[in-house]
Motif scaffolding. Structure first.
Motif, PDB file in Angstrom:
ATOM      1  N   ALA A 170       5.912  27.215  18.563  1.00  0.00           N
ATOM      2  CA  ALA A 170       4.656  26.794  17.937  1.00  0.00           C
ATOM      3  C   ALA A 170       4.757  25.329  17.513  1.00  0.00           C
ATOM      4  O   ALA A 170       3.811  24.547  17.676  1.00  0.00           O
ATOM      5  CB  ALA A 170       4.342  27.680  16.737  1.00  0.00           C
ATOM      6  N   LYS A 171       5.910  24.946  16.987  1.00  0.00           N
ATOM      7  CA  LYS A 171       6.085  23.551  16.554  1.00  0.00           C
ATOM      8  C   LYS A 171       6.010  22.615  17.746  1.00  0.00           C
ATOM      9  O   LYS A 171       5.388  21.550  17.695  1.00  0.00           O
ATOM     10  CB  LYS A 171       7.423  23.386  15.816  1.00  0.00           C
ATOM     11  N   ALA A 172       6.639  23.029  18.848  1.00  0.00           N
ATOM     12  CA  ALA A 172       6.615  22.186  20.051  1.00  0.00           C
ATOM     13  C   ALA A 172       5.186  22.049  20.573  1.00  0.00           C
ATOM     14  O   ALA A 172       4.741  20.950  20.938  1.00  0.00           O
ATOM     15  CB  ALA A 172       7.529  22.780  21.118  1.00  0.00           C
ATOM     16  N   VAL A 173       4.458  23.159  20.570  1.00  0.00           N
ATOM     17  CA  VAL A 173       3.067  23.115  21.043  1.00  0.00           C
ATOM     18  C   VAL A 173       2.231  22.244  20.096  1.00  0.00           C
ATOM     19  O   VAL A 173       1.406  21.434  20.542  1.00  0.00           O
ATOM     20  CB  VAL A 173       2.482  24.545  21.141  1.00  0.00           C
ATOM     21  N   GLN A 174       2.456  22.435  18.808  1.00  0.00           N
ATOM     22  CA  GLN A 174       1.697  21.644  17.824  1.00  0.00           C
ATOM     23  C   GLN A 174       1.901  20.150  18.057  1.00  0.00           C
ATOM     24  O   GLN A 174       0.942  19.362  18.004  1.00  0.00           O
ATOM     25  CB  GLN A 174       2.152  22.005  16.399  1.00  0.00           C
ATOM     26  N   ALA A 175       3.158  19.783  18.358  1.00  0.00           N
ATOM     27  CA  ALA A 175       3.436  18.360  18.599  1.00  0.00           C
ATOM     28  C   ALA A 175       2.642  17.858  19.811  1.00  0.00           C
ATOM     29  O   ALA A 175       2.114  16.741  19.805  1.00  0.00           O
ATOM     30  CB  ALA A 175       4.934  18.162  18.815  1.00  0.00           C
ATOM     31  N   ARG A 176       2.555  18.691  20.822  1.00  0.00           N
ATOM     32  CA  ARG A 176       1.804  18.282  22.018  1.00  0.00           C
ATOM     33  C   ARG A 176       0.313  18.177  21.700  1.00  0.00           C
ATOM     34  O   ARG A 176      -0.368  17.258  22.159  1.00  0.00           O
ATOM     35  CB  ARG A 176       2.050  19.276  23.154  1.00  0.00           C
ATOM     36  N   ILE A 177      -0.187  19.137  20.917  1.00  0.00           N
ATOM     37  CA  ILE A 177      -1.606  19.078  20.537  1.00  0.00           C
ATOM     38  C   ILE A 177      -1.856  17.822  19.702  1.00  0.00           C
ATOM     39  O   ILE A 177      -2.824  17.090  19.926  1.00  0.00           O
ATOM     40  CB  ILE A 177      -2.013  20.346  19.747  1.00  0.00           C
ATOM     41  N   ASP A 178      -0.954  17.570  18.748  1.00  0.00           N
ATOM     42  CA  ASP A 178      -1.115  16.405  17.872  1.00  0.00           C
ATOM     43  C   ASP A 178      -1.091  15.102  18.669  1.00  0.00           C
ATOM     44  O   ASP A 178      -1.721  14.118  18.283  1.00  0.00           O
ATOM     45  CB  ASP A 178      -0.013  16.381  16.806  1.00  0.00           C
ATOM     46  N   SER A 179      -0.339  15.111  19.761  1.00  0.00           N
ATOM     47  CA  SER A 179      -0.277  13.879  20.552  1.00  0.00           C
ATOM     48  C   SER A 179      -1.482  13.756  21.472  1.00  0.00           C
ATOM     49  O   SER A 179      -1.534  12.856  22.316  1.00  0.00           O
ATOM     50  CB  SER A 179       1.022  13.851  21.361  1.00  0.00           C
ATOM     51  N   GLY A 180      -2.415  14.684  21.330  1.00  0.00           N
ATOM     52  CA  GLY A 180      -3.673  14.554  22.073  1.00  0.00           C
ATOM     53  C   GLY A 180      -3.685  15.248  23.420  1.00  0.00           C
ATOM     54  O   GLY A 180      -4.639  15.124  24.180  1.00  0.00           O
ATOM     55  N   GLU A 181      -2.610  15.991  23.729  1.00  0.00           N
ATOM     56  CA  GLU A 181      -2.560  16.683  25.018  1.00  0.00           C
ATOM     57  C   GLU A 181      -3.562  17.846  25.021  1.00  0.00           C
ATOM     58  O   GLU A 181      -3.624  18.611  24.064  1.00  0.00           O
ATOM     59  CB  GLU A 181      -1.132  17.201  25.248  1.00  0.00           C
ATOM     60  N   SER A 185      -5.187  24.030  26.416  1.00  0.00           N
ATOM     61  CA  SER A 185      -6.192  25.033  26.770  1.00  0.00           C
ATOM     62  C   SER A 185      -6.957  25.395  25.521  1.00  0.00           C
ATOM     63  O   SER A 185      -6.588  25.004  24.415  1.00  0.00           O
ATOM     64  CB  SER A 185      -5.525  26.291  27.345  1.00  0.00           C
ATOM     65  N   ALA A 186      -8.008  26.176  25.698  1.00  0.00           N
ATOM     66  CA  ALA A 186      -8.816  26.618  24.557  1.00  0.00           C
ATOM     67  C   ALA A 186      -7.998  27.500  23.625  1.00  0.00           C
ATOM     68  O   ALA A 186      -8.368  27.696  22.477  1.00  0.00           O
ATOM     69  CB  ALA A 186     -10.046  27.369  25.049  1.00  0.00           C
ATOM     70  N   LEU A 187      -6.889  28.048  24.149  1.00  0.00           N
ATOM     71  CA  LEU A 187      -6.094  28.972  23.339  1.00  0.00           C
ATOM     72  C   LEU A 187      -4.740  28.372  22.934  1.00  0.00           C
ATOM     73  O   LEU A 187      -3.848  29.095  22.493  1.00  0.00           O
ATOM     74  CB  LEU A 187      -5.888  30.288  24.099  1.00  0.00           C
ATOM     75  N   ALA A 188      -4.599  27.056  23.074  1.00  0.00           N
ATOM     76  CA  ALA A 188      -3.315  26.428  22.722  1.00  0.00           C
ATOM     77  C   ALA A 188      -3.015  26.669  21.248  1.00  0.00           C
ATOM     78  O   ALA A 188      -3.881  26.499  20.387  1.00  0.00           O
ATOM     79  CB  ALA A 188      -3.361  24.941  23.022  1.00  0.00           C
ATOM     80  N   GLY A 189      -1.787  27.089  21.002  1.00  0.00           N
ATOM     81  CA  GLY A 189      -1.357  27.340  19.628  1.00  0.00           C
ATOM     82  C   GLY A 189      -1.676  28.725  19.127  1.00  0.00           C
ATOM     83  O   GLY A 189      -1.286  29.098  18.019  1.00  0.00           O
ATOM     84  N   VAL A 190      -2.385  29.527  19.926  1.00  0.00           N
ATOM     85  CA  VAL A 190      -2.811  30.854  19.473  1.00  0.00           C
ATOM     86  C   VAL A 190      -1.713  31.880  19.753  1.00  0.00           C
ATOM     87  O   VAL A 190      -1.163  31.911  20.856  1.00  0.00           O
ATOM     88  CB  VAL A 190      -4.128  31.268  20.177  1.00  0.00           C
ATOM     89  N   PRO A 191      -1.385  32.729  18.774  1.00  0.00           N
ATOM     90  CA  PRO A 191      -0.360  33.762  18.984  1.00  0.00           C
ATOM     91  C   PRO A 191      -0.865  34.875  19.899  1.00  0.00           C
ATOM     92  O   PRO A 191      -2.056  35.191  19.904  1.00  0.00           O
ATOM     93  CB  PRO A 191      -0.116  34.324  17.577  1.00  0.00           C
ATOM     94  N   VAL A 192       0.053  35.438  20.656  1.00  0.00           N
ATOM     95  CA  VAL A 192      -0.310  36.546  21.540  1.00  0.00           C
ATOM     96  C   VAL A 192       0.823  37.569  21.534  1.00  0.00           C
ATOM     97  O   VAL A 192       1.999  37.210  21.481  1.00  0.00           O
ATOM     98  CB  VAL A 192      -0.636  36.029  22.970  1.00  0.00           C
ATOM     99  N   ALA A 193       0.438  38.852  21.550  1.00  0.00           N
ATOM    100  CA  ALA A 193       1.422  39.943  21.611  1.00  0.00           C
ATOM    101  C   ALA A 193       1.472  40.436  23.057  1.00  0.00           C
ATOM    102  O   ALA A 193       0.453  40.441  23.741  1.00  0.00           O
ATOM    103  CB  ALA A 193       1.002  41.072  20.677  1.00  0.00           C
ATOM    104  N   VAL A 194       2.650  40.819  23.521  1.00  0.00           N
ATOM    105  CA  VAL A 194       2.819  41.153  24.939  1.00  0.00           C
ATOM    106  C   VAL A 194       3.435  42.538  25.092  1.00  0.00           C
ATOM    107  O   VAL A 194       4.451  42.856  24.459  1.00  0.00           O
ATOM    108  CB  VAL A 194       3.713  40.091  25.623  1.00  0.00           C
ATOM    109  N   LYS A 195       2.813  43.330  25.912  1.00  0.00           N
ATOM    110  CA  LYS A 195       3.319  44.694  26.185  1.00  0.00           C
ATOM    111  C   LYS A 195       4.747  44.609  26.712  1.00  0.00           C
ATOM    112  O   LYS A 195       5.079  43.725  27.499  1.00  0.00           O
ATOM    113  CB  LYS A 195       2.397  45.370  27.200  1.00  0.00           C
ATOM    114  N   ASP A 196       5.553  45.564  26.315  1.00  0.00           N
ATOM    115  CA  ASP A 196       6.982  45.447  26.603  1.00  0.00           C
ATOM    116  C   ASP A 196       7.382  45.884  28.018  1.00  0.00           C
ATOM    117  O   ASP A 196       8.545  46.155  28.277  1.00  0.00           O
ATOM    118  CB  ASP A 196       7.805  46.221  25.560  1.00  0.00           C
ATOM    119  N   ASN A 197       6.410  45.906  28.928  1.00  0.00           N
ATOM    120  CA  ASN A 197       6.776  46.071  30.344  1.00  0.00           C
ATOM    121  C   ASN A 197       6.558  44.764  31.102  1.00  0.00           C
ATOM    122  O   ASN A 197       6.612  44.729  32.322  1.00  0.00           O
ATOM    123  CB  ASN A 197       5.988  47.206  31.002  1.00  0.00           C
ATOM    124  N   ILE A 198       6.313  43.677  30.363  1.00  0.00           N
ATOM    125  CA  ILE A 198       6.110  42.365  30.973  1.00  0.00           C
ATOM    126  C   ILE A 198       7.360  41.536  30.671  1.00  0.00           C
ATOM    127  O   ILE A 198       7.715  41.333  29.505  1.00  0.00           O
ATOM    128  CB  ILE A 198       4.830  41.705  30.426  1.00  0.00           C
TER     129      ILE A 198
END
Lengths: 484, 95, 474
Positions: free
Chosen positions: A50-61, A64-77
């Motif tokens: 999240a910190k790495a993504v935040q740095a990219r967002i802060d630098s203006g990169e 996506s519309a969902l950058a920085g958003v948490p997601v849960a993933v089924k455990d067969n992926i």
């Protein structure tokens, strides 16, 4: 806040990715013992990312519309470096050495995986009770099942532990837990989301899809994960979905078919009424709703289970105690390693389906069962093709009942299998379907309906879902916590 | 269709399982019930219907013949319950 | 009473594609264990196959070369069984719809030319390698290497025909450049179906023999097995349909455990792969790209190079010889002399040293240099043979060898002419004898010229120079 609103707040600097991740994980650490939605939480890893993504967002990169958003993933992926267990003792200590394509896509979009979700073992089940690490409990009422097999994903979203989740749907495994938990989900067209890294249950039916609080969030997540993949030959889509223009004011001109026979027998009265109510809502929004009789209804469940179990028996043969996964400590000979590891590592439902699959493929029974089921599958596909000459989409219940009590049906496989009656033919035909909440039973448990469209008509389903959810509030009902 | 002990044992062999007795009789009864139900498919005349093993009719997905570096061996063996420095280990296969 | 031996062969040929059938791992032989492996070929959960286009085209090439009908549509199936060399516990193969059917191969059987039917050719993936050392070590480097299984009709009548078929099939694979056919590396392997019957009767029960690692072993195994069956039938017994393993060291075959015989592979269509559609345009493009086959080369060598039927046949008997010949022609621009060298001296050396054509590894550039030297009169025919042998046996450097042995003949005509002029001036007596008609005097003068040239002289050049000098001194 929806996932898109959160993403937008993060982009505007009004919220932080790390804070969002921490909030979800805090909530999950607090509440997960009640729900069993997560098998593991990835606090350190998620915060670092999240910190790495935040740095990219802060630098203006622009991620996506969902950058920085948490997601849960089924455990067969498959998640590289993070145990991926399929809720099975067989894979309890299995740590993939590569990421599934959908994980790579999530991370490229700046999304943060916060944990792996509980499920039915190897996605075989409709109640998230067959997993080796305990059941998922329905956040609406913890004495009840969350549905399955993506029960953990649906529960995590319903309990507000994650704004978004990935599930997989082989015969209803995204749609039915969505209906049971009161959240929204999409089973995409077969071949629109890469299966590379999805631990296979039934290869010709499995498809990864999004679960969220509303159809808008589902559409955003589906846009992220869809698209061609050189590592999956069956991923035949040309380009990722773009649903940005699917925002009609009303549904005038949309033709919706309502399968009369789905609503006639074997269905709970509350479910029938809620689905009929949804149909009326679509009419009120301008759609033309027309009843028809769905052909081959009685043959869908047998054809599905024959095909799914046949493929599963082959797909699960690789778990042999030699290359990865559980190896029986009692095993000495090669035959022991195979037989004991598999017998001890797999749960009863998995073994039941493997045995069924071995039977329908075995010499002497192949034609009467497996090949016959493939022929029925062809007839079902043809029937859908004809229906889509008349209708833009079909509206039907997701499951015959709302969520039932934990333990109520688990001992009766036939009853469990019949619970898939409305969902399995969609997988046999490879079609997209969206499941949306449409009310509550008398007991206060969520009820859902599904919109089924022709291949790659996700845009139409999402447009209709947006109109429906703009006119109704079923999807906004407070989810977290036991309703009693 | 009768699932007798012989057939059940055969399916166990094909599936490479060694079911405890309790599970075996339970699964035998389940299979009997499920397969009896599945026999319903015989009601439909499918003469001349081509079997459909994929949901769509797409063909020809190819990879070009290019050799790329393989995975580092340590990653390939990472999850093995029994391994040497360079291989997976199985109990001996020849007597 | 006579027994007729009926043989059908199932040959597995590993294709020489760069990468595996379903993943981009290298197919190179001999890598350290598990170093040419990825999630796909080691069967890791969630991995999926993607078909190598070249492997399909190689199968099409062989199908076209054997006159098969190439299917417009075919697909892959899974063959399910548990064994440690098969990491997915299924082999992706083609049971229901193979890529090629109904072809034929013309062989030279001991009793003359014969046509052997090809029932089908299908694609499949190879299994891994198990090394036994108290425990079994599993190496997946070979897993997923593309194979073609070429299934013949039961058209062969004995070991010699089976070997002739295998040799011809091997040559075809080599000419097509789709398999290196190294039996010792397992890149071509055969299972043999054997049955016996009284002439004119229906086919008898057959047995299948596996583990045959050389053409010689195949011939021996057929001999053994047909005799075993005949003995059983002779004494009133019946043949059991079974798979037998050939033990080459002891020269016997034995039945494999019953369990391995009673396999129920539960084949079904591979859901992870799409069917293949081979349209006319694709097939035509592959046909267009087919390399020149032996019989085509044979005709061309005779037509364009003026070779004899015998020379053309020897040169095309093996892909390796034809390739050497064509390289040599290209470098020397002397097709007739090139053919003479290869069919003569080189073949003699092969026979003398027991070198198989497939192992022939001669440097065409060196041979081309030799051909040039001999045709330019720079070395003698005897030296030509000597240097050829040195190149053949130890890859000698042509120029260094000739210099070291002093085999280079006087190169320049004017040197010879000068020598002849000097000799005539120095030997007026012998000249007079010659003029008087004494032929012996010519021999003496030739000897003197050669002596002047210091042993490196070209006798032909020297003779020509001497005759010219004699004519000029008239």
């Amino acid at each position: 806040m929806s996932a898109l609103e959160l993403g937008s707040a993060i982009r505007r600097g009004e919220a932080g990715a790390a804070e969002a991740v921490a909030a979800c994980i805090d909530a999950a650490e607090r509440d997960n013992p009640r729900y069993g939605a997560f098998l593991c939480l990835l606090r350190e890893r998620a915060l670092a990312r999240a910190k790495a993504v935040q740095a990219r967002i802060d630098s203006g990169e622009a991620l996506s519309a969902l950058a920085g958003v948490p997601v849960a993933v089924k455990d067969n992926i498959s998640t590289q470096g993070v145990a991926t267990t399929c809720a099975s003792a067989m894979l309890e200590r299995y740590v993939p050495v590569y990421d599934a394509t959908v994980i790579t896509k999530l991370e490229a979009a700046g999304m943060i995986v916060i944990g792996k979700c509980n499920m039915d073992e190897f996605a075989m089940g409709g109640s998230s009770e067959t997993g080796a690490f305990g059941p998922v409990c329905n956040p609406r009422r913890v004495t009840h099942v969350a549905g399955g097999s993506s029960g953990g994903s649906a529960a995590a979203v319903a309990a507000r532990l994650a704004p978004l989740a990935l599930g997989s749907d082989t015969g209803g495994s995204i749609r039915q837990p969505c209906a049971f938990c009161g959240v929204t989900g999409i089973k995409p067209t077969y071949g629109s989301v890469s299966r590379h890294g999805l631990i296979a249950y039934a290869s010709s039916l499995d498809q990864i899809g999004p679960l969220a609080r509303d159809i808008d969030d589902c559409a955003a997540l589906l846009s992220v994960i869809s698209g061609p993949c050189a590592l999956d030959s069956t991923c035949v889509i040309d380009a990722p979905f773009d649903f940005s223009r699917q925002r009609p004011e009303n549904l005038r001109g949309t033709r919706i078919g309502l399968p009369r026979n789905y609503l006639a027998r074997g269905i709970d009265e509350d479910v029938r009424a809620a689905v009929a109510g949804a149909a009326r809502e679509f009419e009120a929004a301008g759609a033309a709703v027309d009843e028809f009789d769905m052909p081959l209804m009685d043959y869908m469940v047998p054809a599905y289970y024959i095909i799914a179990c046949a493929e599963a028996s082959s797909n699960l043969s690789r778990y042999d105690g030699l290359k990865y996964g559980y190896k029986s400590p009692a095993a000495k000979t090669l035959s022991d390693v195979y037989r004991l590891s598999r017998s001890e590592g797999f749960g009863l439902e998995v073994k039941r389906r493997i045995m069924l699959g071995s039977f329908v493929l075995s010499s002497g029974y192949y034609d009467a069962y497996y090949n016959k089921a493939l022929q029925i599958r062809a007839l079902i596909k043809d029937a859908y093709n004809k229906l889509f000459e008349r209708y833009d989409m079909l509206l039907s219940p997701v499951a015959p009942t709302a969520a039932y009590a934990l333990g109520e049906n688990i001992g009766d496989p036939m009853k469990m299998y019949m619970g898939d009656i409305y969902t399995v033919s969609v997988n046999l035909a490879g079609l997209p379907a969206a499941a949306l909440p449409c009310g509550l039973s008398r007991e206060g448990l969520p009820i859902g309906f599904q919109l089924v469209g022709d291949s790659f008509s996700e845009g139409k389903l999402i447009a209709a879902g947006r109109v429906y959810q703009s006119r109704t509030a079923h999807h906004t009902a407070a989810c977290g916590g036991d309703a009693l | 269709m009768t699932i007798d002990n012989k057939l059940l044992g055969y399916l166990e062999d094909l599936s490479c399982l060694a079911l405890p007795d309790g599970e075996k009789s339970r699964l035998g009864a389940d299979l009997q019930e499920i397969l009896s139900y599945m026999a319903k498919l015989a009601e439909i005349d499918t003469t001349g219907v081509a079997a459909r093993s994929h949901p769509f009719d797409n063909v020809n997905a190819f990879r070009e013949d290019e050799a790329l570096p393989s995975y580092e061996r340590g990653r390939i063996l990472a999850n093995a319950p029994a391994k040497s420095g360079e291989a997976f280990i199985a109990p001996k296969t020849v007597e | 009473m006579n027994w007729e031996i009926i043989i059908g062969l199932e040959v597995h040929a590993e294709l020489s594609t760069r990468s595996k059938l379903f993943c981009p791992c290298s197919t190179a032989f001999g890598g350290a264990p598990n170093t040419q492996v990825c999630p796909v070929c080691s069967g890791m959960p969630g991995s999926l196959p993607a078909v190598n286009r070249a492997a399909v085209e190689y199968a099409m090439r062989l199908g076209l070369a054997l006159g098969c009908s190439v299917a417009e549509r075919c697909k892959f199936d899974r063959k399910n069984y548990f064994y440690p060399d098969l990491p997915k516990a299924y082999q992706v193969s083609q049971l229901y719809e193979p890529i090629c059917r109904d072809g034929a191969l013309e062989i030279c059987s001991p009793s003359g030319p014969k046509t052997i039917g090809i029932r089908e050719i299908h694609m499949e993936e190879d299994a891994g390698k198990l090394n036994h050392n108290g425990v079994t070590l599993m190496d997946f480097n070979r897993c997923g290497v593309p194979l073609l299984e070429i299934v013949s009709q039961p058209d062969m009548r004995g070991g010699a025909e089976a070997v002739a078929y295998l040799e011809k099939l091997r040559d075809t694979l080599l000419y097509l450049d789709i398999c290196d056919c190294k039996m010792q590396e397992g890149s071509i392997r055969a299972d043999v179906n054997v049955s016996v019957r009284r002439p004119g009767e229906a086919l008898g029960t057959r047995t299948e023999m596996k583990n045959l690692n050389s053409f010689k072993a195949i011939a021996r195994a057929i001999d053994y097995e047909s005799r075993r069956q005949a003995d059983i039938l002779q004494s009133g017994g019946a043949i059991t349909q079974e798979t037998r393993r050939w033990d080459d060291a002891n020269g016997v075959s034995y039945g494999m455990r019953n369990k391995e015989n009673a396999q129920d592979y539960r084949y079904f269509p591979e859901p992870d792969l799409l069917p293949l559609r081979i349209d006319a345009a694709w097939l035509a493009a592959v046909r267009e790209s087919l390399p020149e086959m032996a019989h085509q080369k044979r005709e061309r060598y005779m037509r364009e190079h003026g070779l004899s039927a015998h020379e053309a046949a020897v040169l095309t008997s093996h892909r390796n010889v034809a390739r050497l010949y064509e390289e040599l022609c290209a470098l020397s621009s002397q097709p007739v002399e090139s053919a003479r060298l290869l069919t003569g001296e080189v073949m003699r050396l092969c026979n003398a040293t027991g070198t198989a054509a497939e192992d022939l590894a001669l440097d065409a550039a060196k041979l081309a240099r030799l051909v040039g030297f001999v045709l330019d009169g720079k070395i003698s025919r005897a030296a030509y043979k000597e240097v050829t042998e040195a190149v053949f046996t130890r890859d000698a450097d042509v120029d260094a060898y000739i210099a070291e042995k002093g085999l280079m003949m006087s190169l320049r005509g004017d040197e010879a002419a000068e020598a002849a002029r000097l000799v005539l001036a120095e030997q007026p007596g012998a000249l007079a004898d010659y003029r008087a008609g004494k032929q012996k005097a010519f021999g003496f003068l030739m000897g003197q010229v050669m002596r002047k040239l210091g042993g490196a002289g070209n006798p032909a050049l020297a003779e020509r120079a001497l005759r010219q000098a004699l004519d000029g001194s008239d």
